[in-house]
Write a protein that holds these residues in place. Structure first.
Motif, PDB file in Angstrom:
ATOM      1  N   GLU A  69       0.822  -0.956  -0.223  1.00 38.61           N
ATOM      2  CA  GLU A  69       0.124   0.092  -0.091  1.00 38.61           C
ATOM      3  C   GLU A  69       1.071   1.392   0.611  1.00 38.61           C
ATOM      4  N   LEU A  70       0.227   1.662  -0.420  1.00 38.32           N
ATOM      5  CA  LEU A  70       0.677   3.701  -0.948  1.00 38.32           C
ATOM      6  C   LEU A  70       0.028   4.599   0.604  1.00 38.32           C
ATOM      7  N   ILE A  71       0.733   5.598   0.833  1.00 37.22           N
ATOM      8  CA  ILE A  71       0.077   6.762   1.114  1.00 37.22           C
ATOM      9  C   ILE A  71       0.973   7.561   1.088  1.00 37.22           C
ATOM     10  N   PRO A  72       0.112   8.750   0.106  1.00 31.64           N
ATOM     11  CA  PRO A  72       0.425  10.097   0.169  1.00 31.64           C
ATOM     12  C   PRO A  72       0.684  10.519   1.282  1.00 31.64           C
ATOM     13  N   GLY A  73       1.496  11.953   1.041  1.00 27.72           N
ATOM     14  CA  GLY A  73       1.692  13.062   1.641  1.00 27.72           C
ATOM     15  C   GLY A  73       1.637  14.024   1.311  1.00 27.72           C
ATOM     16  N   GLU A  74       1.322  14.968   2.091  1.00 31.75           N
ATOM     17  CA  GLU A  74       1.238  16.788   1.637  1.00 31.75           C
ATOM     18  C   GLU A  74       2.398  16.324   0.094  1.00 31.75           C
ATOM     19  N   SER A  75       1.067  17.873  -0.903  1.00 32.44           N
ATOM     20  CA  SER A  75       1.778  18.075  -2.137  1.00 32.44           C
ATOM     21  C   SER A  75       2.178  18.616  -2.271  1.00 32.44           C
ATOM     22  N   ILE A  76       3.395  19.141  -3.097  1.00 34.24           N
ATOM     23  CA  ILE A  76       4.123  20.146  -2.965  1.00 34.24           C
ATOM     24  C   ILE A  76       3.494  21.673  -3.039  1.00 34.24           C
ATOM     25  N   GLU A  77       2.451  21.633  -3.649  1.00 34.90           N
ATOM     26  CA  GLU A  77       1.700  22.779  -3.756  1.00 34.90           C
ATOM     27  C   GLU A  77       1.301  23.732  -2.176  1.00 34.90           C
ATOM     28  N   ASN A  78       0.916  21.757  -1.681  1.00 40.92           N
ATOM     29  CA  ASN A  78       0.258  22.717  -0.197  1.00 40.92           C
ATOM     30  C   ASN A  78       1.558  23.164   0.358  1.00 40.92           C
ATOM     31  N   LEU A  79       2.746  21.923   0.595  1.00 39.58           N
ATOM     32  CA  LEU A  79       3.460  22.880   1.139  1.00 39.58           C
ATOM     33  C   LEU A  79       4.420  23.780   0.630  1.00 39.58           C
ATOM     34  N   ILE A  80       4.153  24.620  -0.397  1.00 37.31           N
ATOM     35  CA  ILE A  80       4.880  26.118  -0.915  1.00 37.31           C
ATOM     36  C   ILE A  80       3.676  26.679   0.222  1.00 37.31           C
ATOM     37  N   GLU A  81       2.143  26.376  -0.104  1.00 37.07           N
ATOM     38  CA  GLU A  81       1.502  27.279  -0.023  1.00 37.07           C
ATOM     39  C   GLU A  81       1.851  27.267   1.693  1.00 37.07           C
ATOM     40  N   ASN A  82       1.998  26.483   2.413  1.00 40.19           N
ATOM     41  CA  ASN A  82       2.375  27.371   3.329  1.00 40.19           C
ATOM     42  C   ASN A  82       3.526  27.447   4.453  1.00 40.19           C
ATOM     43  N   ASP A  83       4.060  27.175   3.522  1.00 36.44           N
ATOM     44  CA  ASP A  83       5.564  27.874   3.292  1.00 36.44           C
ATOM     45  C   ASP A  83       7.046  27.458   3.910  1.00 36.44           C
ATOM     46  N   PHE A  84       6.649  26.260   3.456  1.00 30.19           N
ATOM     47  CA  PHE A  84       7.231  25.129   3.624  1.00 30.19           C
ATOM     48  C   PHE A  84       8.624  24.846   2.574  1.00 30.19           C
ATOM     49  N   LEU A  85       8.048  24.680   1.384  1.00 29.49           N
ATOM     50  CA  LEU A  85       8.771  24.853   0.614  1.00 29.49           C
ATOM     51  C   LEU A  85       9.024  26.528  -0.639  1.00 29.49           C
ATOM     52  N   ALA A  86       9.410  26.275  -1.021  1.00 25.64           N
ATOM     53  CA  ALA A  86       9.986  28.058  -1.859  1.00 25.64           C
ATOM     54  C   ALA A  86       9.760  26.841  -3.967  1.00 25.64           C
ATOM     55  N   ARG A  87       8.742  28.437  -3.718  1.00 24.16           N
ATOM     56  CA  ARG A  87       8.113  28.600  -5.596  1.00 24.16           C
ATOM     57  C   ARG A  87       9.187  28.429  -6.746  1.00 24.16           C
ATOM     58  N   ALA A  88       9.224  27.484  -7.472  1.00 28.28           N
ATOM     59  CA  ALA A  88      10.258  26.927  -9.021  1.00 28.28           C
ATOM     60  C   ALA A  88       9.526  28.422  -9.796  1.00 28.28           C
ATOM     61  N   GLU A  89      10.149  29.422  -9.907  1.00 27.37           N
ATOM     62  CA  GLU A  89      10.500  29.951 -11.387  1.00 27.37           C
ATOM     63  C   GLU A  89      10.933  28.834 -12.782  1.00 27.37           C
ATOM     64  N   VAL A  90      10.044  28.914 -13.793  1.00 30.61           N
ATOM     65  CA  VAL A  90      11.000  28.088 -14.739  1.00 30.61           C
ATOM     66  C   VAL A  90      10.483  28.727 -16.327  1.00 30.61           C
ATOM     67  N   PHE A  91      12.053  28.727 -16.094  1.00 28.50           N
ATOM     68  CA  PHE A  91      12.773  29.252 -17.830  1.00 28.50           C
ATOM     69  C   PHE A  91      13.001  27.898 -18.610  1.00 28.50           C
ATOM     70  N   HIS A  92      12.154  27.372 -19.411  1.00 31.02           N
ATOM     71  CA  HIS A  92      12.839  26.379 -20.870  1.00 31.02           C
ATOM     72  C   HIS A  92      12.859  26.373 -21.437  1.00 31.02           C
ATOM     73  N   TYR A  93      13.434  26.181 -22.372  1.00 32.71           N
ATOM     74  CA  TYR A  93      14.245  25.927 -24.009  1.00 32.71           C
ATOM     75  C   TYR A  93      13.583  24.881 -24.707  1.00 32.71           C
ATOM     76  N   ASP A  94      13.112  25.166 -26.024  1.00 30.94           N
ATOM     77  CA  ASP A  94      12.774  24.156 -26.690  1.00 30.94           C
ATOM     78  C   ASP A  94      14.785  23.474 -27.487  1.00 30.94           C
ATOM     79  N   MET A  95      14.583  22.605 -27.141  1.00 32.52           N
ATOM     80  CA  MET A  95      15.573  21.604 -27.051  1.00 32.52           C
ATOM     81  C   MET A  95      15.854  20.776 -28.330  1.00 32.52           C
ATOM     82  N   GLY A  96      16.318  20.794 -29.547  1.00 25.93           N
ATOM     83  CA  GLY A  96      16.284  19.562 -30.109  1.00 25.93           C
ATOM     84  C   GLY A  96      17.333  18.414 -30.011  1.00 25.93           C
TER      85      GLY A  96
END
Length: 517
Positions: free
Chosen positions: A180-207
């Motif tokens: 069995e799996l017990i899923p824990g707190e989501s990343i979004e919830n941890l961010i909302e409650n200041d436990f994790l920082a939010r990622a600002e992503v810059f992505h490039y189209d790569m061949g």
């Protein structure tokens, strides 16, 4: 920061549990009390959520209320030592079972911490008595190296903990080893409650279609090195860093030592503060490099995958994925290195140079870990391959090159559409490149005073030519490295020849008068 709602008692530690950690412990002990003694339970919690804190408190409470022993397994020596230290902070006296450990006093300990390979050797040699181990905890449980040890613990409750409950090996899904799996707190919830920082992503189209997949299911080091050590890719990395992370503490992940060393030399050559770290470094070198990285505000550390687990440096501001991966676990681990909160740090930067965002979606997306645990192949089969990803790209000139073609209203040329139109009309596929060359030539001429200017501008089109040739190779189903290399060289020669032969005519068509002598 959310207030602490539960403080640990009966031990000498300043560690505290947050509400979600307390809830997880309660869920796990409920299973321990209600399920059979050899039940295998998996607990998921994002990187930075405090998995070690949670299972250290579980060990403390278990030993307080049961007469059996606990064994904690890790896959790396750094994790082994960190886990032992955390357990000690929780008041749990523990014995580290490493290759140098003297086990003559093992009966004095109720908790062992061991690395998987060392433990396997000790158990096969009957050097460690595990007959009274009632609870086995496996850190980073998604690693397949642990499965060979399950046969030793047929009467123990097994708790696996991981941020990503997905095996990289399709033949060894985690639901085969865990009930069995017990899923824990989501990343979004941890961010909302200041436990994790939010990622600002810059992505490039790569061949990336030149990359090859190895027997482990991920891209090979060699094909990655061939691509990522090219001058064009090294320049793209340097440009991306300069644009989004200049002067900020940056950790770069590469696939292979050769690539990381080339990155080091590229950044060093322009005077940037950078060091390289891989698994060949001695303990002393590693310690010195990581201390320098921690203490230097604008430090850049280029590395291979050794810093994906067991490495916490909250001062990191930018993560650069200078590689592609087909591993969701590795994707989450790499980005997670920048997610630790510190003082007023509420966000961090991610630069993706491997189309990883397209492959897996945003870090912190609401993944259904329960569904992935039950049907991993269904999830894996839906991950987009590179050809599918790149079919959506509109690969145009970089902003720097486009600035040299400011008189051109349109710089993009759709090779795929031109090919489909030509073949539908019964024309030879060669006309596709002829029309592409004519368009490139037109761009060069409308931004030049004479043919020499135009030929100089044509040299700036190398990356765009490479992109067009790759798309063309896919259209005609011929994309061997040698064939594409020949096509690129031939294209450049024909473009230069076109400019010499047609400059005056095209210039007059554009401007209404011939070029001045």
């Amino acid at each position: 920061m959310q207030e602490t709602v539960f403080e640990l008692q009966d031990k000498k530690t300043d560690k505290e549990l947050y509400s979600y950690q307390q809830g997880a412990i309660q869920q796990i002990f409920n299973k321990f009390d209600s399920e059979r003694e050899d039940y295998h339970l998996l607990y998921q919690l994002p990187t930075g959520g405090g998995k070690t804190v949670i299972f250290s408190e579980i060990v403390r409470q278990y030993l307080k209320n049961h007469s059996k022993k606990v064994l904690v397994m890790t896959h790396r020596i750094e994790l082994c030592n960190q886990t032992s230290e955390m357990l000690t902070n929780f008041g749990v006296v523990n014995k580290v079972v490493n290759s140098k450990a003297n086990l003559d006093d093992q009966e004095r300990y109720s908790c062992y911490v061991a690395m998987v390979e060392t433990l396997n050797n000790r158990l096969n040699d009957d050097q460690l008595d595990i007959s009274d181990v009632g609870l086995v905890i496996i850190d980073e449980a998604h690693y397949n190296s642990f499965t060979k040890l399950f046969k030793f613990f047929e009467n123990s409750f097994v708790l696996g903990v991981t941020a990503t409950p997905l095996s990289s090996n399709k033949d060894l899904p985690m639901n085969k080893n865990y009930d069995e799996l017990i899923p824990g707190e989501s990343i979004e919830n941890l961010i909302e409650n200041d436990f994790l920082a939010r990622a600002e992503v810059f992505h490039y189209d790569m061949g990336l279609t030149s990359l090859e997949v190895g027997s482990n299911g991920d891209y090979t080091v060699k094909s990655s090195a061939d691509l990522y050590t090219s001058p064009a890719m090294l320049n793209k990395l340097l440009e991306a860093y300069s644009k989004h992370s200049k002067g900020k503490k940056t950790l770069i992940f590469n696939n292979g030592i050769e690539t990381s060393i080339q990155v080091y030399h590229t950044f060093k050559a322009v005077g940037l503060p950078i060091m390289h770290l891989d698994n060949t470094a001695t303990k002393k070198q590693r310690k010195q490099i990581l201390r320098w990285f921690r203490e230097t505000p604008d430090a850049i550390l280029t590395s291979v995958s050794i810093l994906t687990t067991g490495f916490d440096e909250p001062t990191i501001d930018t993560i650069i994925l200078n590689r592609a991966t087909k591993s969701l676990t590795l994707y989450y681990q790499m980005i997670g290195r920048g997610s630790r909160v510190l003082n007023n740090k509420s966000k961090f930067t991610v630069i993706d140079l491997g189309n990883n965002l397209y492959r897996f979606g945003p870090w912190g997306a609401d993944l259904d870990w329960g569904a992935i645990f039950k049907s991993p192949n269904f999830y894996m089969d839906r991950i987009r391959d590179d050809e599918d990803i790149e079919s959506d790209f509109k690969l145009d000139l970089s902003e720097e090159v486009k600035a040299e073609f400011k008189n051109s209203k349109e710089t993009y040329f759709d090779i795929k559409e031109t090919y489909e139109t030509a073949t539908f009309a019964g024309e030879s596929s060669k006309v596709v490149l002829e029309r592409s060359i004519a368009q490139h030539a037109h761009m060069c001429i409308e931004n030049s005073e004479d043919v020499y200017d135009a030929i100089a501008l044509a040299k700036l089109l190398k990356e765009d030519i490479d992109n067009r040739i790759h798309v063309y190779g896919k259209c005609i189903s011929k994309s061997t490295y040698n064939f594409l290399s020949w096509l690129k060289d031939d294209y450049q020669k024909k473009l230069n020849a076109y400019l010499r032969e047609n400059f005056d005519t095209v210039f007059e068509d554009i401007h209404g008068h011939p070029p001045e002598d």
